[in-house]
Design a protein around this motif. Structure first.
Motif, PDB file in Angstrom:
ATOM      1  N   ASP A  96      11.664  12.240 -28.104  1.00  0.00           N
ATOM      2  CA  ASP A  96      11.862  10.940 -28.803  1.00  0.00           C
ATOM      3  C   ASP A  96      11.568   9.791 -28.028  1.00  0.00           C
ATOM      4  OD1 ASP A  96      12.905  12.728 -31.183  1.00  0.00           O
ATOM      5  OD2 ASP A  96      15.156  12.601 -30.608  1.00  0.00           O
ATOM      6  N   ALA A  97      11.937   9.993 -26.728  1.00  0.00           N
ATOM      7  CA  ALA A  97      11.518   8.608 -25.862  1.00  0.00           C
ATOM      8  C   ALA A  97      10.176   8.533 -25.829  1.00  0.00           C
ATOM      9  CB  ALA A  97      12.060   8.894 -24.286  1.00  0.00           C
ATOM     10  N   LEU A  98       9.300   9.454 -25.724  1.00  0.00           N
ATOM     11  CA  LEU A  98       7.938   9.476 -25.688  1.00  0.00           C
ATOM     12  C   LEU A  98       7.479   8.867 -27.072  1.00  0.00           C
ATOM     13  CD1 LEU A  98       5.058   9.872 -24.433  1.00  0.00           C
ATOM     14  CD2 LEU A  98       4.988  12.062 -25.326  1.00  0.00           C
ATOM     15  N   ALA A  99       7.854   9.438 -28.278  1.00  0.00           N
ATOM     16  CA  ALA A  99       7.393   9.007 -29.433  1.00  0.00           C
ATOM     17  C   ALA A  99       7.420   7.412 -29.690  1.00  0.00           C
ATOM     18  CB  ALA A  99       8.109   9.653 -30.495  1.00  0.00           C
ATOM     19  N   THR A 100       8.983   6.837 -29.284  1.00  0.00           N
ATOM     20  CA  THR A 100       9.339   5.453 -29.159  1.00  0.00           C
ATOM     21  C   THR A 100       8.426   4.752 -28.269  1.00  0.00           C
ATOM     22  OG1 THR A 100      11.518   6.112 -29.700  1.00  0.00           O
ATOM     23  CG2 THR A 100      11.257   3.798 -28.794  1.00  0.00           C
ATOM     24  N   PHE A 101       8.359   5.169 -27.313  1.00  0.00           N
ATOM     25  CA  PHE A 101       7.174   4.303 -26.029  1.00  0.00           C
ATOM     26  C   PHE A 101       5.837   4.245 -26.525  1.00  0.00           C
ATOM     27  CE2 PHE A 101       4.566   4.202 -22.439  1.00  0.00           C
ATOM     28  CZ  PHE A 101       5.102   3.229 -21.665  1.00  0.00           C
ATOM     29  N   SER A 102       5.269   5.304 -27.121  1.00  0.00           N
ATOM     30  CA  SER A 102       3.885   5.354 -27.400  1.00  0.00           C
ATOM     31  C   SER A 102       3.929   4.502 -28.697  1.00  0.00           C
ATOM     32  CB  SER A 102       3.401   6.811 -27.495  1.00  0.00           C
ATOM     33  OG  SER A 102       4.046   7.477 -28.608  1.00  0.00           O
ATOM     34  N   LYS A 103       4.445   4.424 -29.600  1.00  0.00           N
ATOM     35  CA  LYS A 103       4.412   3.859 -30.815  1.00  0.00           C
ATOM     36  C   LYS A 103       4.559   2.278 -30.476  1.00  0.00           C
ATOM     37  CE  LYS A 103       6.012   3.572 -35.711  1.00  0.00           C
ATOM     38  NZ  LYS A 103       7.154   3.948 -36.711  1.00  0.00           N
ATOM     39  N   ARG A 104       5.781   2.105 -29.785  1.00  0.00           N
ATOM     40  CA  ARG A 104       5.645   0.544 -29.491  1.00  0.00           C
ATOM     41  C   ARG A 104       4.477  -0.028 -28.536  1.00  0.00           C
ATOM     42  NH1 ARG A 104      11.111   0.149 -26.590  1.00  0.00           N
ATOM     43  NH2 ARG A 104       9.967   0.003 -24.531  1.00  0.00           N
ATOM     44  N   THR A 105       4.069   0.838 -27.572  1.00  0.00           N
ATOM     45  CA  THR A 105       2.982   0.074 -26.765  1.00  0.00           C
ATOM     46  C   THR A 105       1.581   0.501 -27.437  1.00  0.00           C
ATOM     47  OG1 THR A 105       2.894   2.247 -25.598  1.00  0.00           O
ATOM     48  CG2 THR A 105       4.150   0.319 -24.630  1.00  0.00           C
ATOM     49  N   GLY A 106       1.580   1.337 -28.322  1.00  0.00           N
ATOM     50  CA  GLY A 106       0.258   1.975 -28.918  1.00  0.00           C
ATOM     51  C   GLY A 106      -0.593   2.750 -28.051  1.00  0.00           C
ATOM     52  N   ILE A 107       0.004   3.257 -26.812  1.00  0.00           N
ATOM     53  CA  ILE A 107      -0.684   3.943 -26.065  1.00  0.00           C
ATOM     54  C   ILE A 107      -0.917   5.219 -26.642  1.00  0.00           C
ATOM     55  CG2 ILE A 107      -0.897   4.917 -23.702  1.00  0.00           C
ATOM     56  CD1 ILE A 107       0.670   2.557 -22.599  1.00  0.00           C
ATOM     57  N   PRO A 108      -2.183   5.855 -26.865  1.00  0.00           N
ATOM     58  CA  PRO A 108      -2.516   7.218 -27.277  1.00  0.00           C
ATOM     59  C   PRO A 108      -1.966   8.164 -26.343  1.00  0.00           C
ATOM     60  CG  PRO A 108      -4.755   6.118 -26.399  1.00  0.00           C
ATOM     61  CD  PRO A 108      -3.395   5.015 -26.309  1.00  0.00           C
ATOM     62  N   VAL A 109      -1.961   9.405 -26.928  1.00  0.00           N
ATOM     63  CA  VAL A 109      -1.242  10.552 -26.036  1.00  0.00           C
ATOM     64  C   VAL A 109      -1.916  11.810 -26.309  1.00  0.00           C
ATOM     65  CG1 VAL A 109       0.739  12.034 -25.710  1.00  0.00           C
ATOM     66  CG2 VAL A 109       1.158   9.554 -26.216  1.00  0.00           C
ATOM     67  N   GLY A 110      -2.382  12.381 -25.218  1.00  0.00           N
ATOM     68  CA  GLY A 110      -3.065  13.673 -25.086  1.00  0.00           C
ATOM     69  C   GLY A 110      -2.146  14.639 -24.537  1.00  0.00           C
ATOM     70  N   MET A 111      -2.109  15.990 -24.688  1.00  0.00           N
ATOM     71  CA  MET A 111      -1.065  16.837 -24.383  1.00  0.00           C
ATOM     72  C   MET A 111      -1.728  18.320 -23.836  1.00  0.00           C
ATOM     73  SD  MET A 111       1.467  16.643 -27.824  1.00  0.00           S
ATOM     74  CE  MET A 111       0.021  16.303 -29.007  1.00  0.00           C
ATOM     75  N   LEU A 165       4.746  15.440 -29.146  1.00  0.00           N
ATOM     76  CA  LEU A 165       4.753  14.610 -29.992  1.00  0.00           C
ATOM     77  C   LEU A 165       4.161  15.368 -31.367  1.00  0.00           C
ATOM     78  CD1 LEU A 165       2.672  11.154 -29.223  1.00  0.00           C
ATOM     79  CD2 LEU A 165       5.175  11.501 -29.451  1.00  0.00           C
ATOM     80  N   PRO A 166       4.864  15.258 -32.757  1.00  0.00           N
ATOM     81  CA  PRO A 166       3.891  15.909 -33.882  1.00  0.00           C
ATOM     82  C   PRO A 166       2.719  15.359 -34.058  1.00  0.00           C
ATOM     83  CG  PRO A 166       5.798  14.226 -34.460  1.00  0.00           C
ATOM     84  CD  PRO A 166       6.000  14.332 -32.889  1.00  0.00           C
ATOM     85  N   TYR A 167       2.047  16.361 -34.498  1.00  0.00           N
ATOM     86  CA  TYR A 167       0.508  16.065 -34.933  1.00  0.00           C
ATOM     87  C   TYR A 167       0.062  14.891 -35.538  1.00  0.00           C
ATOM     88  CZ  TYR A 167       0.000  17.492 -39.738  1.00  0.00           C
ATOM     89  OH  TYR A 167       0.121  17.413 -40.944  1.00  0.00           O
ATOM     90  N   ASP A 168       1.170  14.461 -36.478  1.00  0.00           N
ATOM     91  CA  ASP A 168       0.761  13.369 -37.394  1.00  0.00           C
ATOM     92  C   ASP A 168       1.267  11.964 -36.765  1.00  0.00           C
ATOM     93  OD1 ASP A 168       3.408  14.239 -37.704  1.00  0.00           O
ATOM     94  OD2 ASP A 168       3.165  14.079 -39.986  1.00  0.00           O
TER      95      ASP A 168
END
Length: 647
Positions: free
Chosen positions: A271-286, A294-297
């Motif tokens: 949840d912390a990653l979802a919030t952080f990445s959405k707020r900053t817009g930084i894309p995430v690879g796993m 993160l969920p795929y969508d």
């Protein structure tokens, strides 16, 4: 000469009482009273004990587990350490490790085996647990401490050392090892094992070898040894100055990328990653272990990164000027053998609870729990966000890859299926909380690219050791950890043939798993790799020998569906999408383990990752295929980088 005796306290009624038990009985009682606590939630640490008995442990740990079960039954309570009979010692360890992963390392199983081959069969499981940093307690029996009957059956005799046994092979594979030569040594050994098992940094296989005569030896134990003990699982906080430095580097980034590893999931930081990445817009690879972080969508989810990654994540990895690794150990697949991050000015910020991983690739080392670091970094980056252009580029790349996945999933009515379509059907027909399990062959890479993960615990691919045979045993452990989720075990014929024995254990325990058994008549993954390396799929197909003596004749008449049925599973053979869909409906509605058998063509690949994996090719060869492969290999080696530039 005067000798002064040490002063002794007078014995009082408060002196601690003792209880007389065997070493094995004391071990079981101790393990049944161990708990862990994180964030105020307390959990019993050992769910039970898997075991296979032989002369080394049947009268020791076997008797102790029996006594625990009988006593609990008579009292109308549950055993302190419930026992489950496994079918293969290695497989039992796999089940325990899978259980621990599904429980975010906050719960596991003990595993006991007899002396000799029973014990050494667990070596592969020990290596897998330690490499993946997942807790499991191994209790192999050992030869006689007294050596009264030496050499005993299955004893290793070395002319140069009298105290070495086969169990010494566990030492390099375990995060903790001890051998209990005398009863007095047991408390320290068990406490040492618990310290390691409950430490997020140190965890892995903990091995306590107990000689068979010592297991049955009685001793007077202090009752306090068996009191409930709670081990705190800490969340190390990041240093403020280090967070400030990390934030400064990230603020300077124009094209940053997050690489999320298994530590994000184990920390409960999704949840912390979802919030952080959405707020900053930084894309995430796993990574493989991080898939599901993160969920795929999710708008910033680019999917898998690295050798088995998506074209979206890999394109951004190539351009990234700052890579933020969170809970990843940067395996060669994640970094595409150090060819993924190719911006000449790339810098790294590495967040990891383990300092070993935080210094990889150079850059800023943030030694911290993932959730705590993300919260702190989010506060330090207040107001920062990537540009609208970069956010749009990432979204376009993600959409393009999603279209690629949809095309790979597409099926034709009545037409035989390929592996991509089988994955797509299993993904589409499973529920969002269901779990896919895999470990080896071509499917882990295909799943990493193609599986649309919808839940943080919905993706379980063992890719630290990528152990053939893990799948069925691992699926059993995952289902035991959470019976509210259906478990889809995706396994090829090569891995199935290595170890399908725990189908019997699943039937025995009434534990339901759904096994999708893909029959492609050989090693599809290594066949593809062999071809890419110029070795022409040599030795990778299950074939009769032809007239020329080579293994290129007709397919072997192996009936894996009949094999699965003989082990007690329900079996459904399918060949088309409609049949597969019907089979999944039947399997999900059933309360029994079901195997869905489907044949596929191993020559139809998954979409290309446009990435690389470093596997050396012969420098000289008379084969043109090998010569061509070496030229390609040499080209990739030119962009491989050490990544030692400081941030």
């Amino acid at each position: 000469m005067v000798s002064t005796a040490p002063k002794r306290a007078e014995k009082t009624p408060d002196t601690e009482a003792t209880v007389r038990l065997t070493v094995a009985q004391a071990t079981i009682r101790f393990l049944g009273n161990q708990y862990v606590e994180r964030d105020g939630e307390r959990t019993k640490f050992f769910a039970g004990c898997f075991g296979i008995f032989g002369h080394g442990n049947v009268a020791g740990l076997g008797q102790a587990l029996l006594e625990d079960e009988v006593t609990a039954h008579e009292a109308g309570t549950a055993p302190k350490l419930p026992y489950v009979l496994g079918r293969n010692e290695q497989a039992m360890v796999h089940s325990a490790v899978a259980y621990a992963r599904q429980k975010d390392r906050l719960q596991t199983w003990a595993v006991t085996a007899s002396v000799g081959p029973g014990a050494t069969n667990m070596l592969t499981g020990a290596a897998l647990a330690t490499i993946n940093r997942l807790p499991v307690l191994l209790l192999p029996a050992d030869t006689f401490a007294t050596r009264a009957s030496a050499p005993v059956l299955q004893e290793l005799e070395l002319p140069s050392s009298g105290d070495v046994t086969v169990n010494d092979a566990f030492k390099p594979l375990s995060r903790y090892f001890d051998r209990v030569w005398r009863p007095e040594q047991l408390p320290a050994a068990l406490l040492g094992a618990m310290r390691v098992l409950t430490d997020p940094v140190e965890t892995g296989a903990a091995t306590v070898a107990i000689p068979q005569d010592v297991q049955a030896e009685a001793h007077d134990w202090p009752e306090s040894l068996f009191a409930e003990r709670t081990w705190h699982v800490a969340r190390p906080l990041p240093e403020r100055s280090v967070i400030e430095r990390a934030a400064e580097v990230i603020r300077s980034a124009r094209t940053p990328l997050i690489v999320a590893g298994g530590g994000v999931v184990y920390s409960g930081a999704t949840d912390a990653l979802a919030t952080f990445s959405k707020r900053t817009g930084i894309p995430v690879g796993m990574s493989q272990a991080g898939k599901g972080a993160l969920p795929y969508d999710h708008p910033q989810c680019m999917g898998a990164v690295g050798s088995t990654g998506t074209t979206a994540a890999n394109a951004l990895a190539t351009e990234a000027d700052v890579v933020i690794g969170i809970g990843t150990r940067y395996s060669d697949f994640t970094s595409a053998s150090r060819t993924a991050f190719n911006n000449p000015d790339v810098r790294f910020v590495n967040i990891n609870v383990a300092s070993l991983d935080s210094v990889k690739q150079g850059g800023i080392s943030v030694v911290s729990d993932a959730r705590e670091a993300l919260d702190a970094l989010g506060a330090a980056l207040d107001g920062y966000a990537v540009s609208d252009d970069y956010r749009a580029r990432a979204a376009a790349l993600a959409t393009e890859w999603d279209d690629t996945v949809s095309a790979a999933y597409a099926v034709e009515d009545g037409v035989a299926l390929n592996q991509n379509q089988v994955i797509g059907l299993a993904n589409t027909l499973s529920d969002p909380r269901d779990v896919v399990v895999c470990a080896a062959g071509s499917m882990p890479g295909d799943l990493h690219k193609l599986w649309r993960t919808r839940d943080p615990k919905g993706y379980h691919v063992e890719y630290g050791y990528s152990c053939m045979g893990y799948e069925v045993a691992g699926g059993l452990g995952v289902r035991m950890a959470d019976e509210t989720r259906d478990v889809f075990v995706m396994v090829g014929d090569g891995s199935y043939l290595m170890m399908a024995t725990e189908l019997v254990t699943a039937v025995q325990e009434g534990i339901k798993v759904i096994v999708v058994l893909v029959q492609n008549h050989g090693f599809a993954s290594i066949g593809s790799l062999s071809e890419a390396l110029g070795s022409q799929r040599f030795g990778t197909a299950y074939r009769f020998r032809g007239r020329d003596g080579r293994l290129d004749g007709d397919k072997l008449p192996v009936d894996l569906a009949a094999n699965a049925a003989s082990l007690g599973a329900e079996v459904i053979k399918v060949s088309t999408a409609a049949e597969f869909g019907d089979a999944v409906k039947v399997a999900k509605a059933s309360d029994r383990t079901t195997v869905i058998h489907v044949e596929t063509d191993p020559l139809i690949p998954a979409p290309d990752s446009e990435s690389w994996w470093d596997v050396p090719v012969s420098e000289v060869s008379t084969l043109e295929s090998t010569q061509a492969a070496h030229r390609t290999y040499a080209d990739w080696k030119t962009i491989q980088r050490p990544h030692l530039r400081p941030s």
